[in-house]
Design a protein around this motif. Structure first.
Motif, PDB file in Angstrom:
ATOM      1  N   ARG A  12      52.707  73.521  36.137  1.00 12.59           N
ATOM      2  CA  ARG A  12      53.399  72.749  35.099  1.00 12.59           C
ATOM      3  C   ARG A  12      54.775  73.365  34.919  1.00 12.59           C
ATOM      4  O   ARG A  12      54.908  74.539  34.575  1.00 12.59           O
ATOM      5  CB  ARG A  12      52.636  72.788  33.786  1.00 12.59           C
ATOM      6  CG  ARG A  12      53.309  71.967  32.695  1.00 12.59           C
ATOM      7  CD  ARG A  12      52.533  72.068  31.384  1.00 12.59           C
ATOM      8  NE  ARG A  12      53.089  71.208  30.372  1.00 12.59           N
ATOM      9  CZ  ARG A  12      54.076  71.552  29.538  1.00 12.59           C
ATOM     10  NH1 ARG A  12      54.629  72.757  29.623  1.00 12.59           N
ATOM     11  NH2 ARG A  12      54.517  70.706  28.636  1.00 12.59           N
ATOM     12  N   PHE A  13      55.800  72.574  35.181  1.00  9.52           N
ATOM     13  CA  PHE A  13      57.172  73.034  35.053  1.00  9.52           C
ATOM     14  C   PHE A  13      57.590  73.056  33.583  1.00  9.52           C
ATOM     15  O   PHE A  13      56.990  72.368  32.751  1.00  9.52           O
ATOM     16  CB  PHE A  13      58.110  72.127  35.856  1.00  9.52           C
ATOM     17  CG  PHE A  13      57.935  72.267  37.335  1.00  9.52           C
ATOM     18  CD1 PHE A  13      58.542  73.296  38.036  1.00  9.52           C
ATOM     19  CD2 PHE A  13      57.139  71.368  38.034  1.00  9.52           C
ATOM     20  CE1 PHE A  13      58.366  73.429  39.394  1.00  9.52           C
ATOM     21  CE2 PHE A  13      56.961  71.488  39.407  1.00  9.52           C
ATOM     22  CZ  PHE A  13      57.580  72.519  40.085  1.00  9.52           C
ATOM     23  N   PRO A  14      58.622  73.837  33.244  1.00  6.32           N
ATOM     24  CA  PRO A  14      59.074  73.912  31.850  1.00  6.32           C
ATOM     25  C   PRO A  14      59.442  72.542  31.249  1.00  6.32           C
ATOM     26  O   PRO A  14      59.339  72.357  30.044  1.00  6.32           O
ATOM     27  CB  PRO A  14      60.300  74.829  31.923  1.00  6.32           C
ATOM     28  CG  PRO A  14      60.045  75.693  33.117  1.00  6.32           C
ATOM     29  CD  PRO A  14      59.334  74.797  34.102  1.00  6.32           C
ATOM     30  N   ASP A  15      59.838  71.577  32.086  1.00  2.00           N
ATOM     31  CA  ASP A  15      60.180  70.246  31.561  1.00  2.00           C
ATOM     32  C   ASP A  15      58.944  69.390  31.279  1.00  2.00           C
ATOM     33  O   ASP A  15      59.060  68.255  30.828  1.00  2.00           O
ATOM     34  CB  ASP A  15      61.129  69.512  32.502  1.00  2.00           C
ATOM     35  CG  ASP A  15      60.476  69.094  33.823  1.00  2.00           C
ATOM     36  OD1 ASP A  15      59.265  69.352  34.029  1.00  2.00           O
ATOM     37  OD2 ASP A  15      61.181  68.508  34.661  1.00  2.00           O
ATOM     38  N   GLY A  16      57.737  69.939  31.556  1.00  2.00           N
ATOM     39  CA  GLY A  16      56.497  69.222  31.276  1.00  2.00           C
ATOM     40  C   GLY A  16      55.926  68.460  32.453  1.00  2.00           C
ATOM     41  O   GLY A  16      54.829  67.922  32.365  1.00  2.00           O
ATOM     42  N   SER A  17      56.629  68.419  33.580  1.00  2.00           N
ATOM     43  CA  SER A  17      56.107  67.721  34.753  1.00  2.00           C
ATOM     44  C   SER A  17      55.110  68.615  35.496  1.00  2.00           C
ATOM     45  O   SER A  17      55.143  69.842  35.359  1.00  2.00           O
ATOM     46  CB  SER A  17      57.247  67.295  35.678  1.00  2.00           C
ATOM     47  OG  SER A  17      57.922  68.433  36.183  1.00  2.00           O
ATOM     48  N   TRP A  18      54.228  67.992  36.268  1.00  2.00           N
ATOM     49  CA  TRP A  18      53.168  68.691  36.980  1.00  2.00           C
ATOM     50  C   TRP A  18      53.298  68.453  38.479  1.00  2.00           C
ATOM     51  O   TRP A  18      53.773  67.405  38.905  1.00  2.00           O
ATOM     52  CB  TRP A  18      51.802  68.183  36.522  1.00  2.00           C
ATOM     53  CG  TRP A  18      51.458  68.537  35.117  1.00  2.00           C
ATOM     54  CD1 TRP A  18      51.893  67.907  33.987  1.00  2.00           C
ATOM     55  CD2 TRP A  18      50.615  69.590  34.687  1.00  2.00           C
ATOM     56  NE1 TRP A  18      51.362  68.514  32.878  1.00  2.00           N
ATOM     57  CE2 TRP A  18      50.561  69.542  33.277  1.00  2.00           C
ATOM     58  CE3 TRP A  18      49.876  70.565  35.347  1.00  2.00           C
ATOM     59  CZ2 TRP A  18      49.811  70.434  32.525  1.00  2.00           C
ATOM     60  CZ3 TRP A  18      49.127  71.447  34.593  1.00  2.00           C
ATOM     61  CH2 TRP A  18      49.100  71.393  33.195  1.00  2.00           C
ATOM     62  N   CYS A  32      56.905  78.711  35.799  1.00  2.00           N
ATOM     63  CA  CYS A  32      55.916  77.646  35.572  1.00  2.00           C
ATOM     64  C   CYS A  32      54.605  78.238  35.072  1.00  2.00           C
ATOM     65  O   CYS A  32      54.332  79.417  35.266  1.00  2.00           O
ATOM     66  CB  CYS A  32      55.615  76.911  36.874  1.00  2.00           C
ATOM     67  SG  CYS A  32      56.970  75.958  37.516  1.00  2.00           S
TER      68      CYS A  32
END
Length: 116
Positions: A12-18, A32
């Motif tokens: 999970r990246f800091p921007d909320g994407s997976w 992450c």
């Protein structure tokens, strides 16, 4: 008997994407949240990692402020952190909240500033 599913890396990246795939040590995953889960496919792996993250969030009891200004989650229960080594004296452990440094002599932990 349940089949043995492959072990997936889910990040999970800091921007909320997976994303899924790769090694947990992949430089692209620096910063992450990385999960390792068994699943039959990448969609199920992502769902399992998201469920694990939700469970982890429920386990949090508060936050702690580190010396560098960052805030990190505090768990409700302690966890055991283990390190296997043949040379414990070469390791130092830094408490990033208090700044204390700890060492291990193969028998016990002691603060670095204390005499053996």
């Amino acid at each position: 008997m349940q089949p043995e599913y492959p072990l997936w890396t889910v990040a999970r990246f800091p921007d909320g994407s997976w994303t899924t795939g790769g090694l947990p040590t992949d430089p692209a995953y620096a910063g992450c949240e990385v999960y390792r889960v068994h699943a039959s496919d990448r969609t199920k792996a992502k769902r399992k990692a998201q469920a694990q993250r939700a469970r982890d969030a429920r386990e949090m009891s508060g936050t702690r402020k580190l010396l560098d200004g960052r805030t990190v989650p505090e768990l409700k229960r302690p966890v055991k952190v283990c390190l296997d080594t043949r040379c414990p004296s070469k390791w130092e452990f830094l408490d990033r909240e208090t700044g204390e440094t700890w060492m291990h002599d193969g028998t016990a932990f002691r603060r670095k500033d204390t005499k053996p």
